[in-house]
Scaffold this active site. Structure first.
Site, PDB file in Angstrom:
ATOM      1  N   ASP A  96       6.642 -13.407   0.926  1.00 35.87           N
ATOM      2  CA  ASP A  96       5.424 -12.702   0.519  1.00 35.87           C
ATOM      3  C   ASP A  96       5.478 -11.218   0.837  1.00 35.87           C
ATOM      4  O   ASP A  96       4.928 -10.409   0.093  1.00 35.87           O
ATOM      5  CB  ASP A  96       4.202 -13.343   1.175  1.00 35.87           C
ATOM      6  CG  ASP A  96       2.933 -12.746   0.612  1.00 35.87           C
ATOM      7  OD1 ASP A  96       2.777 -12.774  -0.624  1.00 35.87           O
ATOM      8  OD2 ASP A  96       2.116 -12.215   1.387  1.00 35.87           O
ATOM      9  N   ASP A  97       6.158 -10.855   1.938  1.00 30.32           N
ATOM     10  CA  ASP A  97       6.235  -9.426   2.284  1.00 30.32           C
ATOM     11  C   ASP A  97       6.998  -8.663   1.222  1.00 30.32           C
ATOM     12  O   ASP A  97       6.755  -7.482   0.996  1.00 30.32           O
ATOM     13  CB  ASP A  97       6.960  -9.226   3.623  1.00 30.32           C
ATOM     14  CG  ASP A  97       6.322 -10.053   4.704  1.00 30.32           C
ATOM     15  OD1 ASP A  97       5.115  -9.913   4.896  1.00 30.32           O
ATOM     16  OD2 ASP A  97       7.021 -10.866   5.330  1.00 30.32           O
ATOM     17  N   ARG A 126       8.632  -9.399  12.979  1.00 33.00           N
ATOM     18  CA  ARG A 126       7.948  -8.210  12.439  1.00 33.00           C
ATOM     19  C   ARG A 126       6.564  -8.640  11.992  1.00 33.00           C
ATOM     20  O   ARG A 126       6.317  -8.879  10.823  1.00 33.00           O
ATOM     21  CB  ARG A 126       8.760  -7.603  11.284  1.00 33.00           C
ATOM     22  CG  ARG A 126       8.355  -6.176  10.968  1.00 33.00           C
ATOM     23  CD  ARG A 126       7.867  -6.007   9.540  1.00 33.00           C
ATOM     24  NE  ARG A 126       6.663  -6.780   9.297  1.00 33.00           N
ATOM     25  CZ  ARG A 126       6.184  -7.088   8.109  1.00 33.00           C
ATOM     26  NH1 ARG A 126       6.810  -6.754   7.036  1.00 33.00           N
ATOM     27  NH2 ARG A 126       5.069  -7.777   7.957  1.00 33.00           N
ATOM     28  N   TYR A 146      -7.743 -12.913   8.396  1.00 32.95           N
ATOM     29  CA  TYR A 146      -6.444 -12.264   8.228  1.00 32.95           C
ATOM     30  C   TYR A 146      -6.525 -10.818   8.699  1.00 32.95           C
ATOM     31  O   TYR A 146      -7.281 -10.506   9.609  1.00 32.95           O
ATOM     32  CB  TYR A 146      -5.951 -12.448   6.767  1.00 32.95           C
ATOM     33  CG  TYR A 146      -4.454 -12.399   6.757  1.00 32.95           C
ATOM     34  CD1 TYR A 146      -3.699 -13.387   7.381  1.00 32.95           C
ATOM     35  CD2 TYR A 146      -3.787 -11.325   6.215  1.00 32.95           C
ATOM     36  CE1 TYR A 146      -2.326 -13.304   7.457  1.00 32.95           C
ATOM     37  CE2 TYR A 146      -2.409 -11.243   6.285  1.00 32.95           C
ATOM     38  CZ  TYR A 146      -1.682 -12.231   6.903  1.00 32.95           C
ATOM     39  OH  TYR A 146      -0.325 -12.142   6.987  1.00 32.95           O
ATOM     40  N   LYS A 185      -2.276 -17.204   6.840  1.00 33.14           N
ATOM     41  CA  LYS A 185      -1.870 -17.187   5.430  1.00 33.14           C
ATOM     42  C   LYS A 185      -2.239 -18.514   4.762  1.00 33.14           C
ATOM     43  O   LYS A 185      -2.716 -18.535   3.630  1.00 33.14           O
ATOM     44  CB  LYS A 185      -0.366 -16.968   5.318  1.00 33.14           C
ATOM     45  CG  LYS A 185       0.009 -15.514   5.504  1.00 33.14           C
ATOM     46  CD  LYS A 185       0.299 -14.850   4.167  1.00 33.14           C
ATOM     47  CE  LYS A 185       0.048 -13.372   4.226  1.00 33.14           C
ATOM     48  NZ  LYS A 185       0.975 -12.532   3.514  1.00 33.14           N
ATOM     49  N   ASN A 240      -0.062  -2.171   7.621  1.00 30.02           N
ATOM     50  CA  ASN A 240      -1.049  -2.957   8.361  1.00 30.02           C
ATOM     51  C   ASN A 240      -0.668  -3.000   9.840  1.00 30.02           C
ATOM     52  O   ASN A 240       0.504  -2.827  10.169  1.00 30.02           O
ATOM     53  CB  ASN A 240      -1.057  -4.402   7.847  1.00 30.02           C
ATOM     54  CG  ASN A 240      -1.609  -4.492   6.446  1.00 30.02           C
ATOM     55  OD1 ASN A 240      -2.570  -3.838   6.105  1.00 30.02           O
ATOM     56  ND2 ASN A 240      -0.959  -5.310   5.625  1.00 30.02           N
ATOM     57  N   GLU A 262       7.798 -15.365   5.981  1.00 31.84           N
ATOM     58  CA  GLU A 262       6.729 -14.422   6.315  1.00 31.84           C
ATOM     59  C   GLU A 262       7.044 -13.644   7.583  1.00 31.84           C
ATOM     60  O   GLU A 262       7.395 -14.243   8.607  1.00 31.84           O
ATOM     61  CB  GLU A 262       5.445 -15.249   6.522  1.00 31.84           C
ATOM     62  CG  GLU A 262       4.211 -14.442   6.747  1.00 31.84           C
ATOM     63  CD  GLU A 262       3.736 -13.730   5.491  1.00 31.84           C
ATOM     64  OE1 GLU A 262       3.964 -14.234   4.377  1.00 31.84           O
ATOM     65  OE2 GLU A 262       3.155 -12.648   5.641  1.00 31.84           O
ATOM     66  N   ASP A 263       6.908 -12.344   7.509  1.00 34.97           N
ATOM     67  CA  ASP A 263       7.016 -11.474   8.686  1.00 34.97           C
ATOM     68  C   ASP A 263       8.304 -11.657   9.484  1.00 34.97           C
ATOM     69  O   ASP A 263       8.295 -11.654  10.726  1.00 34.97           O
ATOM     70  CB  ASP A 263       5.760 -11.615   9.571  1.00 34.97           C
ATOM     71  CG  ASP A 263       4.586 -10.838   8.966  1.00 34.97           C
ATOM     72  OD1 ASP A 263       4.737 -10.312   7.846  1.00 34.97           O
ATOM     73  OD2 ASP A 263       3.525 -10.761   9.602  1.00 34.97           O
TER      74      ASP A 263
HETATM   75  P1  NAD Z   1      10.236  -2.978   7.638  1.00 30.45           P
HETATM   76  O1  NAD Z   1      10.407  -2.952   9.094  1.00 30.45           O
HETATM   77  O2  NAD Z   1      11.118  -3.831   6.805  1.00 30.45           O
HETATM   78  O3  NAD Z   1      10.361  -1.476   7.071  1.00 30.45           O
HETATM   79  C1  NAD Z   1       9.791  -0.356   7.678  1.00 30.45           C
HETATM   80  C2  NAD Z   1      10.410   0.882   7.039  1.00 30.45           C
HETATM   81  O4  NAD Z   1       9.725   2.028   7.526  1.00 30.45           O
HETATM   82  C3  NAD Z   1      11.892   1.066   7.368  1.00 30.45           C
HETATM   83  O5  NAD Z   1      12.580   1.436   6.200  1.00 30.45           O
HETATM   84  C4  NAD Z   1      11.884   2.251   8.328  1.00 30.45           C
HETATM   85  O6  NAD Z   1      13.057   3.034   8.258  1.00 30.45           O
HETATM   86  C5  NAD Z   1      10.687   3.011   7.830  1.00 30.45           C
HETATM   87  N1  NAD Z   1      10.175   3.935   8.832  1.00 30.45           N
HETATM   88  C6  NAD Z   1       9.948   3.726  10.144  1.00 30.45           C
HETATM   89  N2  NAD Z   1       9.550   4.858  10.737  1.00 30.45           N
HETATM   90  C7  NAD Z   1       9.532   5.811   9.783  1.00 30.45           C
HETATM   91  C8  NAD Z   1       9.208   7.177   9.781  1.00 30.45           C
HETATM   92  N3  NAD Z   1       8.831   7.802  10.896  1.00 30.45           N
HETATM   93  N4  NAD Z   1       9.286   7.840   8.608  1.00 30.45           N
HETATM   94  C9  NAD Z   1       9.662   7.225   7.481  1.00 30.45           C
HETATM   95  N5  NAD Z   1       9.982   5.923   7.424  1.00 30.45           N
HETATM   96  C10 NAD Z   1       9.918   5.237   8.564  1.00 30.45           C
HETATM   97  O7  NAD Z   1       8.735  -3.384   7.379  1.00 30.45           O
HETATM   98  P2  NAD Z   1       8.089  -3.914   6.008  1.00 30.45           P
HETATM   99  O8  NAD Z   1       8.170  -5.391   5.938  1.00 30.45           O
HETATM  100  O9  NAD Z   1       8.643  -3.163   4.877  1.00 30.45           O
HETATM  101  O10 NAD Z   1       6.553  -3.549   6.275  1.00 30.45           O
HETATM  102  C11 NAD Z   1       6.159  -2.210   6.496  1.00 30.45           C
HETATM  103  C12 NAD Z   1       4.644  -2.121   6.573  1.00 30.45           C
HETATM  104  O11 NAD Z   1       4.094  -2.533   5.347  1.00 30.45           O
HETATM  105  C13 NAD Z   1       4.000  -2.984   7.651  1.00 30.45           C
HETATM  106  O12 NAD Z   1       2.991  -2.256   8.309  1.00 30.45           O
HETATM  107  C14 NAD Z   1       3.372  -4.104   6.879  1.00 30.45           C
HETATM  108  O13 NAD Z   1       2.199  -4.592   7.509  1.00 30.45           O
HETATM  109  C15 NAD Z   1       3.015  -3.393   5.607  1.00 30.45           C
HETATM  110  N6  NAD Z   1       2.835  -4.347   4.502  1.00 30.45           N
HETATM  111  C16 NAD Z   1       1.664  -4.303   3.828  1.00 30.45           C
HETATM  112  C17 NAD Z   1       1.410  -5.178   2.819  1.00 30.45           C
HETATM  113  C18 NAD Z   1       0.104  -5.079   2.073  1.00 30.45           C
HETATM  114  O14 NAD Z   1      -0.758  -4.400   2.470  1.00 30.45           O
HETATM  115  N7  NAD Z   1      -0.087  -5.726   0.977  1.00 30.45           N
HETATM  116  C19 NAD Z   1       2.353  -6.139   2.518  1.00 30.45           C
HETATM  117  C20 NAD Z   1       3.585  -6.174   3.213  1.00 30.45           C
HETATM  118  C21 NAD Z   1       3.807  -5.253   4.213  1.00 30.45           C
END
Ligand code: NAD
Length: 548
Positions: free
Chosen positions: A265-266, A153, A100, A171, A405, A242-243
């Site tokens: 899951d996200d 995404r 993963y 996953k 990530n 997912e994603d």
């Molecule tokens: P998303 O696209 O739904 O949301 C991204 C957010 O970031 C949006 O609100 C956007 O406006 C904001 N953003 C973008 N550029 C920005 C900036 N310059 N300043 C401030 N905010 C900004 O994505 P998501 O599903 O919420 O996922 C976001 C990240 O979280 C991804 O990298 C994903 O891999 C990570 N994530 C990690 C885990 C984990 O580690 N357990 C789980 C889920 C998601």
């Protein structure tokens, strides 16, 4: 040795060697070789399971990159599924980052180039009206878990179209490796509605539809057809979204969560793992949850998902909903979420506060005085020195969770968080970071890996045949994960249980989640007297079975 007639559907000879679910390669016994037409198709030597594992490890050691190991392991899964799981379960700390994140991110970027054998089901929007028929093409009939993406995404990497198929596959590998969910009952699905990734559309080796993404009512009705077809073809199946990009992820979950067995899951798994990390961090600081203040960088699926679950857990700690919301602030690409903004989606509105706008994250930290910051923006290095130093000025033990990530998109590294906070940060990231040496101390960064939550929730859903997946199940899972962090782990700075013991940890979490499922009346099986024994009895084991 089991005697008697062979099952009629047991493949023989080369077909058997090409059936990954049953293949044991050189571990087929002399009797099996004679009875199943394998004599001469294998060298004379008969291996033990352990010997075959040893050979896999030798071959893995010869690979010089994690991508090489990823490709090798996925090919192994195509050849001998038991050995694949035996290998990755033998050392979760080593293999999770390969199966993963972060390696799967690199694999998805180049999936059309590295693909060997197709895995799972591809549902192209051009086949609308035929989804149930296509699902019936899958050879297994009792599917209990589908992980589905439309590839828009992928991690923090954006739109990767059908290259995103690496994510559902990865996953589902974790469902089995980390919680013993039977691999036969798992199906990865890719919904192909096109891609807006120009580089992929130009790549001759890209394998998806070569068209811009379909959106709007046509997209919605295709997803409706998919969810309905799953109910018809696999009635006991739980769908994990997912994603998906947040424009679709949030509405999809809202549309289906009360109608079918599904979760995202996200949104929910991430929220569970973040809440688990926060609860363990508070065991470290001794401070109550109701006094915490969180500021998120990113207000998408993950940010709003985590914030919603924190609000629910704070309510369980005695706050009103309004008081709890007042303790969760979100900051996105256009600044702080405040009521005067008119660019917010409906799922973000509940987190917009009556406050003046702010466009600078450090200024927001100074005015809101958060006890924790959570990065879910996919913006690399957004938690810079000014951010961490501001948090360290305000808090004795600042909670710093750069969750984005893969590693290249993390808001800061473990080393930066520790160095700029003089080693006081309580740190957890989405992708793993190595231990950090600071003066004479070695600090071990936590990984807020969803793998602590979703496989265990999945095992409980599978064992109880739950009809729905609720937020309370993720709260239960979060509490169970936090409770498993030992005092010694906390003393070493760890806020998650060691990944090395993930299988046993998942069983404990699954037992608690199953209890929640029974209490809510959502199970389709009778409640057993010994829940743990029942859960264990439902788990798949990575051992060769005697075929005759
Ligand atoms: P998303 O696209 O739904 O949301 C991204 C957010 O970031 C949006 O609100 C956007 O406006 C904001 N953003 C973008 N550029 C920005 C900036 N310059 N300043 C401030 N905010 C900004 O994505 P998501 O599903 O919420 O996922 C976001 C990240 O979280 C991804 O990298 C994903 O891999 C990570 N994530 C990690 C885990 C984990 O580690 N357990 C789980 C889920 C998601």
């Amino acid at each position: 040795m089991t005697k008697g007639p062979l099952p009629a559907d047991l493949p023989r000879g080369m077909d058997l060697l090409h059936t990954p679910r049953l293949n044991k390669g050189t571990a087929f016994s002399e009797e099996e070789r004679e009875a199943l037409g394998l004599v001469g198709l294998l060298p004379e030597g008969v291996d033990t399971e352990e010997n075959r594992l040893r050979r896999v490890m030798l071959q893995l050691d010869k690979k010089s990159t994690d991508m090489g190991r990823y490709i090798f392991l996925q090919s192994l899964a195509d050849n001998d599924r038991t050995l694949f799981y035996k290998a990755i379960m033998s050392d979760p700390v080593r293999f999770m980052p390969i199966v993963y994140t972060p390696t799967v991110g690199e694999a998805c970027r180049t999936y059309g180039h590295i693909m060997r054998r197709p895995k799972g089901i591809y549902l192209s929007i051009n086949r609308r009206g035929r989804v149930a028929e296509i699902l019936r093409n899958w050879p297994e009939k009792d599917i209990r878990f589908i992980v589905v993406t439309d590839g828009e995404r992928i991690l923090g990497l954006g739109d990767l179209g059908t290259n995103g198929m690496g994510i559902p596959i990865g996953k589902l590998n974790l469902y089995t490796a980390c919680a013993g969910v039977p691999p036969r009952m798992a199906l990865p699905v890719m919904i192909d509605v096109g891609t807006n990734n120009e580089a992929l559309l130009r790549d001759p080796l890209y394998l998806g539809l070569r068209q811009p993404r379909v959106r709007g009512p046509e997209y919605d009705s295709f997803l409706d057809e998919f969810v309905t077809a799953v109910q018809e073809v696999f009635p006991s199946c739980c769908i994990q979204f997912e994603d998906f990009a947040n424009i679709n992820a949030v509405p999809l979950l809202q549309r289906y969560r009360d109608k079918v067995c599904c979760f995202n899951d996200d949104i929910q798994g991430t929220a569970g793992v973040a809440v688990a990390g926060i609860l363990a961090a508070l065991r470290m600081t001794g401070k109550p949850l109701a006094e915490q203040q969180f500021l998120f960088l990113g207000a998408g699926s993950a940010g709003t998902g985590i914030a919603s679950l924190i609000v629910q857990v704070m309510q369980q700690a005695g706050l009103s909903e309004a008081e709890a919301r007042q303790r969760c602030w979100l900051f996105d690409v256009n600044g702080l979420l405040v009521e005067s903004r008119n660019d917010l989606a409906s799922f973000q509105r509940p987190f917009a506060h009556a406050a003046p706008p702010a466009n600078d994250f450090v200024t927001a930290i100074e005015s809101l005085k958060p006890t924790g910051i959570i990065g879910v923006s996919a913006v690399p290095r957004a938690f810079n020195q000014l951010v961490i130093e501001a948090m360290a000025r305000l808090n004795e033990r600042p909670i710093i969770f750069p969750y984005s990530n893969p590693t290249s998109h993390a808001e800061c590294t473990a080393e930066e968080a520790y160095r700029w906070s003089e080693g006081r940060a309580i740190f957890a990231s989405g992708s793993p970071f190595p231990p950090v040496r600071l003066g004479d101390r070695t600090l071990i960064p936590g990984q807020g890996n969803n793998v602590y939550i979703f496989p265990a929730v999945g095992l409980a859903v599978f064992a109880t045949e739950a009809t729905r997946v609720t937020d309370q199940m993720f709260i239960t899972a979060a509490r169970a994960v936090a409770a498993q962090v030992s005092e010694a782990d906390l003393a070493a700075g760890l806020i998650y249980p060691p990944l090395s013991g993930i299988l046993e940890a998942s069983i404990h979490v699954a037992v608690d989640v199953a209890r929640t499922i029974f209490a809510a009346g959502l199970a389709r099986v009778d409640e057993p007297a010994d829940l743990e024994a029942f859960i264990r009895s439902r788990m798949w084991q990575a051992h060769y079975r005697q075929l005759i």
